[in-house]
Enzyme design. Structure first.
Site, PDB file in Angstrom:
ATOM      1  N   GLY A 168      44.894  40.405  44.597  1.00  0.00           N
ATOM      2  CA  GLY A 168      45.713  40.233  45.783  1.00  0.00           C
ATOM      3  C   GLY A 168      46.909  41.137  45.914  1.00  0.00           C
ATOM      4  CB  SER A 169      48.522  43.539  47.170  1.00  0.00           C
ATOM      5  OG  SER A 169      49.618  44.111  47.857  1.00  0.00           O
ATOM      6  CB  SER A 170      50.637  40.666  51.596  1.00  0.00           C
ATOM      7  OG  SER A 170      51.806  41.313  51.169  1.00  0.00           O
TER       8      SER A 170
END
Length: 138
Positions: A62-64
């Protein structure tokens, strides 16, 4: 043999070689948005390029900002031809939704198990608009 993938985001029919990653990846810091090259020094497929491939993602880290990287890949013409995900990643796929809203040609995104993706690695695939995946014939 025909595999049936679940369509997450529809797109055009595609024919391309499958780059099935053997480990999850973070698009933010893991894929160069200008070139499509995998740049994560710890990733097993480092140096490979996602542009124009049927990209198999067994998972994402994840990473926005992942959606922004995918959006830039679409904008620069360096996006995968299609994306296969083992599990839907709303943040990553948001990049495709935004690209579509901008009027840009976007790759289809489909759900297919990581095991099935691994079995397609290196093969030339034909993906129909209904999600049917076949090995392309020469």
């Amino acid at each position: 043999m025909v595999l049936k993938a679940e369509i997450l985001l529809p797109g055009q029919a595609v024919e391309a070689t499958c780059l099935a990653l053997s480990a999850p990846i973070s698009f933010w810091g893991g894929v160069d948005p200008r070139s499509g090259e995998i740049i994560d020094a710890r990733h097993p497929q480092r140096g490979r390029n996602v542009a124009g491939t049927v990209l198999g993602l067994p998972g994402t880290i994840g990473s926005s900002s992942a959606s922004a990287v995918l959006l830039e890949l679409v904008h620069t013409g360096r996006a995968p031809a299609a994306i296969l995900v083992a599990e839907p990643d709303a943040i990553l796929l948001l990049g495709l939704v935004v690209a579509r809203e901008m009027g840009w040609k976007t790759p289809p995104a489909l759900k297919l198990s990581a095991k099935a993706q691994a079995g397609l690695a290196g093969q030339r695939l034909s993906i129909a608009i209904d999600g049917a995946i076949r090995t392309a014939t020469a």
